[in-house]
Design a protein around this motif. Structure first.
Motif, PDB file in Angstrom:
ATOM      1  N   VAL A  77       0.800  -1.225   0.000  1.00 50.50           N
ATOM      2  CA  VAL A  77       0.000   0.000   0.000  1.00 50.50           C
ATOM      3  C   VAL A  77       0.840   1.286   0.000  1.00 50.50           C
ATOM      4  CG1 VAL A  77      -1.736   1.331   1.275  1.00 50.50           C
ATOM      5  CG2 VAL A  77      -2.012  -1.143   0.980  1.00 50.50           C
ATOM      6  N   PRO A  78       1.906   1.401   0.817  1.00 48.03           N
ATOM      7  CA  PRO A  78       2.705   2.638   0.770  1.00 48.03           C
ATOM      8  C   PRO A  78       3.245   2.957  -0.626  1.00 48.03           C
ATOM      9  CG  PRO A  78       3.252   1.389   2.725  1.00 48.03           C
ATOM     10  CD  PRO A  78       2.373   0.506   1.903  1.00 48.03           C
ATOM     11  N   GLN A  79       3.725   1.936  -1.327  1.00 45.20           N
ATOM     12  CA  GLN A  79       4.203   2.170  -2.688  1.00 45.20           C
ATOM     13  C   GLN A  79       3.058   2.598  -3.605  1.00 45.20           C
ATOM     14  OE1 GLN A  79       6.367  -0.893  -5.434  1.00 45.20           O
ATOM     15  NE2 GLN A  79       4.215  -0.737  -5.985  1.00 45.20           N
ATOM     16  N   MET A  80       1.879   2.004  -3.425  1.00 44.09           N
ATOM     17  CA  MET A  80       0.725   2.365  -4.220  1.00 44.09           C
ATOM     18  C   MET A  80       0.353   3.822  -3.987  1.00 44.09           C
ATOM     19  SD  MET A  80      -3.067   0.587  -4.188  1.00 44.09           S
ATOM     20  CE  MET A  80      -2.308  -0.987  -3.781  1.00 44.09           C
ATOM     21  N   LEU A  81       0.431   4.265  -2.737  1.00 45.63           N
ATOM     22  CA  LEU A  81       0.116   5.653  -2.420  1.00 45.63           C
ATOM     23  C   LEU A  81       1.117   6.609  -3.082  1.00 45.63           C
ATOM     24  CD1 LEU A  81      -0.747   5.311   1.391  1.00 45.63           C
ATOM     25  CD2 LEU A  81      -2.346   5.607  -0.513  1.00 45.63           C
ATOM     26  N   VAL A  82       2.396   6.239  -3.051  1.00 48.78           N
ATOM     27  CA  VAL A  82       3.420   7.072  -3.701  1.00 48.78           C
ATOM     28  C   VAL A  82       3.160   7.153  -5.197  1.00 48.78           C
ATOM     29  CG1 VAL A  82       5.866   7.240  -4.259  1.00 48.78           C
ATOM     30  CG2 VAL A  82       5.165   6.650  -1.937  1.00 48.78           C
ATOM     31  N   HIS A  83       2.787   6.034  -5.802  1.00 49.65           N
ATOM     32  CA  HIS A  83       2.554   6.009  -7.252  1.00 49.65           C
ATOM     33  C   HIS A  83       1.354   6.852  -7.662  1.00 49.65           C
ATOM     34  CE1 HIS A  83       5.031   2.212  -8.503  1.00 49.65           C
ATOM     35  NE2 HIS A  83       5.768   3.214  -8.047  1.00 49.65           N
ATOM     36  N   PHE A  84       0.404   7.019  -6.751  1.00 48.17           N
ATOM     37  CA  PHE A  84      -0.734   7.886  -7.071  1.00 48.17           C
ATOM     38  C   PHE A  84      -0.278   9.330  -7.289  1.00 48.17           C
ATOM     39  CE2 PHE A  84      -3.694   4.853  -4.665  1.00 48.17           C
ATOM     40  CZ  PHE A  84      -4.140   4.271  -5.842  1.00 48.17           C
ATOM     41  N   LEU A  85       0.857   9.696  -6.700  1.00 48.11           N
ATOM     42  CA  LEU A  85       1.358  11.071  -6.782  1.00 48.11           C
ATOM     43  C   LEU A  85       2.393  11.255  -7.888  1.00 48.11           C
ATOM     44  CD1 LEU A  85       1.840  11.730  -2.959  1.00 48.11           C
ATOM     45  CD2 LEU A  85      -0.173  12.220  -4.363  1.00 48.11           C
ATOM     46  N   LEU A  86       2.827  10.147  -8.514  1.00 46.90           N
ATOM     47  CA  LEU A  86       3.876  10.221  -9.527  1.00 46.90           C
ATOM     48  C   LEU A  86       3.314  10.052 -10.932  1.00 46.90           C
ATOM     49  CD1 LEU A  86       6.658   8.047  -7.832  1.00 46.90           C
ATOM     50  CD2 LEU A  86       6.419  10.533  -7.799  1.00 46.90           C
ATOM     51  N   GLU A  87       3.957  10.707 -11.878  1.00 46.46           N
ATOM     52  CA  GLU A  87       3.560  10.570 -13.277  1.00 46.46           C
ATOM     53  C   GLU A  87       4.013   9.224 -13.831  1.00 46.46           C
ATOM     54  OE1 GLU A  87       1.485  11.728 -16.520  1.00 46.46           O
ATOM     55  OE2 GLU A  87       1.752  12.974 -14.714  1.00 46.46           O
ATOM     56  N   LYS A  88       5.272   8.857 -13.532  1.00 44.29           N
ATOM     57  CA  LYS A  88       5.826   7.594 -14.000  1.00 44.29           C
ATOM     58  C   LYS A  88       5.926   6.620 -12.838  1.00 44.29           C
ATOM     59  CE  LYS A  88       9.614   5.636 -16.721  1.00 44.29           C
ATOM     60  NZ  LYS A  88      10.935   5.877 -17.355  1.00 44.29           N
ATOM     61  N   LYS A  89       5.172   5.532 -12.917  1.00 42.15           N
ATOM     62  CA  LYS A  89       5.071   4.586 -11.815  1.00 42.15           C
ATOM     63  C   LYS A  89       6.023   3.416 -12.044  1.00 42.15           C
ATOM     64  CE  LYS A  89       0.213   5.863 -11.299  1.00 42.15           C
ATOM     65  NZ  LYS A  89       0.389   7.077 -12.096  1.00 42.15           N
ATOM     66  N   THR A  90       7.289   3.610 -11.708  1.00 33.96           N
ATOM     67  CA  THR A  90       8.291   2.573 -11.931  1.00 33.96           C
ATOM     68  C   THR A  90       8.665   1.882 -10.630  1.00 33.96           C
ATOM     69  OG1 THR A  90      10.097   4.167 -11.684  1.00 33.96           O
ATOM     70  CG2 THR A  90       9.258   3.807 -13.906  1.00 33.96           C
ATOM     71  N   ILE A  91       9.135   0.647 -10.766  1.00 40.13           N
ATOM     72  CA  ILE A  91       9.628  -0.123  -9.630  1.00 40.13           C
ATOM     73  C   ILE A  91      10.798  -0.967 -10.130  1.00 40.13           C
ATOM     74  CG2 ILE A  91       7.912  -1.950 -10.046  1.00 40.13           C
ATOM     75  CD1 ILE A  91       7.963  -2.497  -7.020  1.00 40.13           C
ATOM     76  N   SER A  92      11.896  -0.966  -9.404  1.00 37.68           N
ATOM     77  CA  SER A  92      13.077  -1.705  -9.828  1.00 37.68           C
ATOM     78  C   SER A  92      12.829  -3.215  -9.771  1.00 37.68           C
ATOM     79  CB  SER A  92      14.277  -1.350  -8.948  1.00 37.68           C
ATOM     80  OG  SER A  92      14.080  -1.843  -7.632  1.00 37.68           O
ATOM     81  N   PHE A  93      13.645  -3.965 -10.482  1.00 39.32           N
ATOM     82  CA  PHE A  93      13.532  -5.422 -10.510  1.00 39.32           C
ATOM     83  C   PHE A  93      13.649  -5.998  -9.100  1.00 39.32           C
ATOM     84  CE2 PHE A  93      15.172  -9.713 -10.784  1.00 39.32           C
ATOM     85  CZ  PHE A  93      14.468 -10.279 -11.838  1.00 39.32           C
ATOM     86  N   THR A  94      14.621  -5.499  -8.343  1.00 39.45           N
ATOM     87  CA  THR A  94      14.847  -6.007  -6.984  1.00 39.45           C
ATOM     88  C   THR A  94      13.669  -5.690  -6.067  1.00 39.45           C
ATOM     89  OG1 THR A  94      17.240  -5.710  -7.242  1.00 39.45           O
ATOM     90  CG2 THR A  94      16.399  -5.952  -4.999  1.00 39.45           C
ATOM     91  N   ARG A  95      13.175  -4.459  -6.128  1.00 41.00           N
ATOM     92  CA  ARG A  95      12.029  -4.079  -5.295  1.00 41.00           C
ATOM     93  C   ARG A  95      10.793  -4.869  -5.685  1.00 41.00           C
ATOM     94  NH1 ARG A  95      10.888   1.947  -5.742  1.00 41.00           N
ATOM     95  NH2 ARG A  95       9.128   1.317  -4.438  1.00 41.00           N
ATOM     96  N   CYS A  96      10.638  -5.117  -6.974  1.00 38.50           N
ATOM     97  CA  CYS A  96       9.494  -5.891  -7.460  1.00 38.50           C
ATOM     98  C   CYS A  96       9.552  -7.312  -6.907  1.00 38.50           C
ATOM     99  CB  CYS A  96       9.493  -5.900  -8.990  1.00 38.50           C
ATOM    100  SG  CYS A  96       8.073  -6.757  -9.723  1.00 38.50           S
ATOM    101  N   ALA A  97      10.737  -7.929  -6.977  1.00 40.07           N
ATOM    102  CA  ALA A  97      10.901  -9.293  -6.456  1.00 40.07           C
ATOM    103  C   ALA A  97      10.651  -9.325  -4.951  1.00 40.07           C
ATOM    104  CB  ALA A  97      12.308  -9.800  -6.776  1.00 40.07           C
TER     105      ALA A  97
END
Length: 312
Positions: A77-97
């Protein structure tokens, strides 16, 4: 060595909507829900630790469930909240894993913990004379440990076989988070192994616990129906009502989703299911257990009373 043309270093999450106003509204909604989840589950953990009358097997498992819900909702959820405020919603391979691992581990552990809680209720209703002997501290700790370790082991395998898949440059994930099926859809190689692992995982952390819960409650219902007094039946059922509500809610949606043919497993439906488990369920669990549990409400009253007396 990984080839950048075959494996990507980051993913782009499409999320729920590209409309800025809708995203702002979702940020407020999910932010408030997240705070309620932390407060509700944190209060349950605090009450169980502070009130000696709640140092019972049922509340030991409830405390585990509350801690798990806090961790589960915090994994995405915290990452989802941050992405709501960003234009480009990226996540690194390591963070995704990492996110995939914790969401699978915590989600699987929750189903297993609910099965352990069902067994606890089965012993309490069907064999009350041997309850404290069968559900002693060691037994409860063992059941909780098996739930956590099985969830972690299952997640480690599923995460490993998912993240090893090459995507041939495809990096746009049509989802709100790094989720198994969404990542498998990006693969440009045969995914038979992944499908087998997903089926085995579903059996281990969903179908087997669901069968154990169903068996436990079948015996519980049979035992309750043999109780002659209405008050006795009401009291016996009251000890299971909150847990049965959570079980029905959690297993119900999971089974409906997994039993549908793959051709109808739409991406939008996947998003709804993930949001249900990551946002809605962790928020509702403390409400269900506190509103329908006299011991929890009495413990809250005692804690508040001691707190007010200490200020005098």
């Amino acid at each position: 060595m990984k080839d950048n043309l075959t494996w990507v270093s980051e993913f782009v999450l499409m999320g729920l909507s590209s409309d800025r106003q809708i995203q702002a509204g979702l940020f407020v909604l999910f932010g408030a829900t997240y705070l309620l989840t932390l407060l509700g589950n944190g209060l349950i953990v605090l009450l169980i630790r502070l009130d000696a009358r709640l140092h019972l097997p049922m509340y030991f498992f409830l405390c585990n469930l509350a801690v798990l819900d806090i961790c589960y909702t915090s994994s995405g959820v915290p990452q989802m909240l941050v992405h709501f405020l960003l234009e480009k919603k990226t996540i690194s391979f390591t963070r995704c894993a990492t996110q995939l691992f914790f969401s699978l581990a915590l989600g699987g552990t929750e189903f297993l913990l609910l099965a352990a809680m069902a067994y606890d209720r089965y012993v309490a209703v069907c064999d009350p004379l041997h309850y404290m002997a069968m559900m002693g501290p060691r037994s409860c700790a063992a059941l909780a440990a098996v739930s956590w370790l099985t969830g972690l082991a299952n997640s480690a395998v599923e995460t490993a076989v998912t993240m090893r898949l090459p995507t041939c440059g495809h990096h746009v994930v049509n989802h709100v988070s790094c989720e198994t099926l969404a990542l498998v859809r990006l693969a440009c190689v045969d995914v038979t192994l992944n499908q087998v692992v997903i089926v085995v995982s579903t059996v281990v952390v969903l179908l087997v616990p669901c069968c154990l819960v169903s068996l436990s409650y079948a015996h519980i219902v049979a035992t309750i129906l043999r109780i002659r007094s209405t008050g006795g039946r009401r009291k016996a059922f009251g000890t299971c009502a909150s847990h049965l509500t959570v079980v029905s809610m959690s297993y119900g949606m999971a089974l409906v989703t997994h039993m549908q043919p793959s051709s109808t497993a739409l991406t939008e439906q996947d998003k709804v299911v993930v949001l249900f488990y990551a946002v809605v369920t962790p928020m509702l669990n403390p409400l269900i257990y506190s509103l329908r549990n006299k011991d929890m409400k009495a413990a809250l009253s005692r804690v508040l009373m001691r707190s007010s007396e200490s200020k005098l």
